[in-house]
Design an enzyme around this catalytic site. Structure first.
Site, PDB file in Angstrom:
ATOM      1  CB  SER A  37     -66.953 -99.186  -6.434  1.00 26.23           C
ATOM      2  OG  SER A  37     -66.056 -98.692  -7.390  1.00 26.23           O
ATOM      3  CG  ASN A  38     -66.237 -94.478  -9.404  1.00 23.37           C
ATOM      4  OD1 ASN A  38     -65.578 -93.615  -8.831  1.00 23.37           O
ATOM      5  ND2 ASN A  38     -65.671 -95.434 -10.148  1.00 23.37           N
ATOM      6  NE  ARG A  89     -73.690 -95.668 -30.426  1.00 20.98           N
ATOM      7  CZ  ARG A  89     -73.089 -96.623 -29.739  1.00 20.98           C
ATOM      8  NH1 ARG A  89     -73.262 -96.706 -28.440  1.00 20.98           N
ATOM      9  NH2 ARG A  89     -72.327 -97.514 -30.338  1.00 20.98           N
ATOM     10  CG  LEU A 117     -73.404 -91.359 -23.435  1.00 19.76           C
ATOM     11  CD1 LEU A 117     -73.196 -90.142 -22.552  1.00 19.76           C
ATOM     12  CD2 LEU A 117     -74.664 -92.108 -23.018  1.00 19.76           C
ATOM     13  CG  ASN A 131     -66.721 -91.053 -18.310  1.00 19.60           C
ATOM     14  OD1 ASN A 131     -67.299 -91.949 -17.690  1.00 19.60           O
ATOM     15  ND2 ASN A 131     -65.672 -91.293 -19.077  1.00 19.60           N
ATOM     16  CG  HIS A 133     -60.791 -92.772 -18.721  1.00 17.44           C
ATOM     17  ND1 HIS A 133     -61.384 -93.832 -19.383  1.00 17.44           N
ATOM     18  CD2 HIS A 133     -59.474 -92.833 -19.018  1.00 17.44           C
ATOM     19  CE1 HIS A 133     -60.466 -94.491 -20.059  1.00 17.44           C
ATOM     20  NE2 HIS A 133     -59.293 -93.906 -19.853  1.00 17.44           N
ATOM     21  CG  ASP A 165     -66.254 -84.189 -26.346  1.00 18.33           C
ATOM     22  OD1 ASP A 165     -66.122 -85.439 -26.370  1.00 18.33           O
ATOM     23  OD2 ASP A 165     -65.292 -83.418 -26.528  1.00 18.33           O
ATOM     24  CG  ASP A 169     -62.596 -92.316 -22.380  1.00 11.67           C
ATOM     25  OD1 ASP A 169     -63.650 -92.221 -21.726  1.00 11.67           O
ATOM     26  OD2 ASP A 169     -62.081 -93.416 -22.676  1.00 11.67           O
TER      27      ASP A 169
HETATM   28  C1  GRF Z   1     -64.041 -97.262 -13.040  1.00 16.76           C
HETATM   29  O1  GRF Z   1     -62.690 -97.639 -13.068  1.00 16.76           O
HETATM   30  C2  GRF Z   1     -64.267 -96.050 -13.885  1.00 16.76           C
HETATM   31  O2  GRF Z   1     -63.187 -95.187 -13.919  1.00 16.76           O
HETATM   32  C3  GRF Z   1     -64.490 -96.657 -15.256  1.00 16.76           C
HETATM   33  O3  GRF Z   1     -65.216 -97.830 -15.009  1.00 16.76           O
HETATM   34  C4  GRF Z   1     -64.931 -98.295 -13.702  1.00 16.76           C
HETATM   35  C5  GRF Z   1     -66.249 -98.421 -12.999  1.00 16.76           C
HETATM   36  O4  GRF Z   1     -66.110 -98.986 -11.726  1.00 16.76           O
HETATM   37  N1  GRF Z   1     -65.144 -95.722 -16.138  1.00 16.76           N
HETATM   38  P1  GRF Z   1     -67.319 -98.993 -10.710  1.00 16.76           P
HETATM   39  O5  GRF Z   1     -68.481 -99.699 -11.425  1.00 16.76           O
HETATM   40  O6  GRF Z   1     -67.678 -97.577 -10.403  1.00 16.76           O
HETATM   41  O7  GRF Z   1     -66.851 -99.758  -9.530  1.00 16.76           O
END
Ligand code: GRF
Length: 230
Positions: A37-38, A89, A117, A131, A133, A165, A169
């Protein structure tokens, strides 16, 4: 995807941004493992012209069946996956780095990418990995941040966009958005309220990085206008 990194014809339609002041647009590489979704919020911001001077160069997942990858394909954006399960990794990240370089990515955006990473990856994109969070860092790093915050009983929760980094987080914070925790909340309603802010925060953070109008002083991200006044 052609090996020379050329985009399919329709990618341009979903990447409406053009470079400001004659500069080429910043090329984003979005990494995700899940629903995406992001990623979709970023793509929509670009399409709608809210995020200018940026294009999505590629969407990459470590999970073949990640819904976010299917959505990227629907939008006709370049989408690739590299299955991480069972690989070291270092091996996996070397593939990712090569892929992002092939697509000439300037800024890596982690959007629900559920894998740490390597130091090599972080070094390959210095101050060029963001990122998001779902907590007000440094509170509640790691998994299930919204549930951690809910269970702790905080009254203000939120989200953080930060540079990445080598630590979990942990990198320099670009911006945070806060939401109230209501008495009527459960962890799911709280997570939904935070997610709505995430979608705004990521676009705003990318716009700030794209603008280049900032400097990093130690752990502090400082916008240039404020820096000039200091
Ligand atoms: C989000 O809550 C983001 O903050 C976290 O993982 C989730 C990802 O959600 N790192 P989406 O896949 O972007 O919907």
């Amino acid at each position: 995807m052609k090996p020379d990194g050329a985009e399919p014809a329709n990618a341009a339609e979903n990447n409406a941004a053009s470079g400001a002041e004659g500069r080429p647009p910043l090329r984003l590489g979005v990494l995700l493992s899940g629903r995406g979704s992001n990623f979709l919020a970023i793509a929509e911001s670009i399409r709608a012209g809210r995020l200018t001077s940026a294009v999505i160069a590629v969407v990459v997942s470590n999970v073949a069946e990640a819904p976010g990858i299917a959505k990227a394909r629907e939008l006709r954006l370049p989408a690739e996956f590299f299955v991480s399960k069972g690989r070291s990794r270092a091996e996996h990240d070397a593939d990712l780095i090569a892929c992002l370089r092939r697509h000439r990515v300037d800024l890596v955006c982690l959007a629900g990418y559920m894998r740490l990473l390597s130091a090599e990856f972080v070094a390959a994109f210095p101050n060029r990995i963001l990122n998001i969070h779902p907590s007000l860092l440094p509170a509640f790093p790691g998994l299930d941040a919204q549930r951690q915050a809910f269970d702790y009983g905080v009254k203000i929760a939120g989200c953080t966009v930060h540079f990445v980094d080598e630590h979990l987080d942990h990198g320099v914070i670009v911006l945070q958005r806060a939401v109230p925790v209501l008495d009527s909340d459960d962890e799911h309603s709280l997570a939904a309220r935070i997610l709505a802010e995430e979608h705004l925060a990521y676009t705003e953070a990318i716009a700030r990085v794209v603008s280049g109008g900032y400097e990093v002083r130690g752990r502090r991200y400082v916008r240039r206008e404020s820096a000039d006044l200091a």
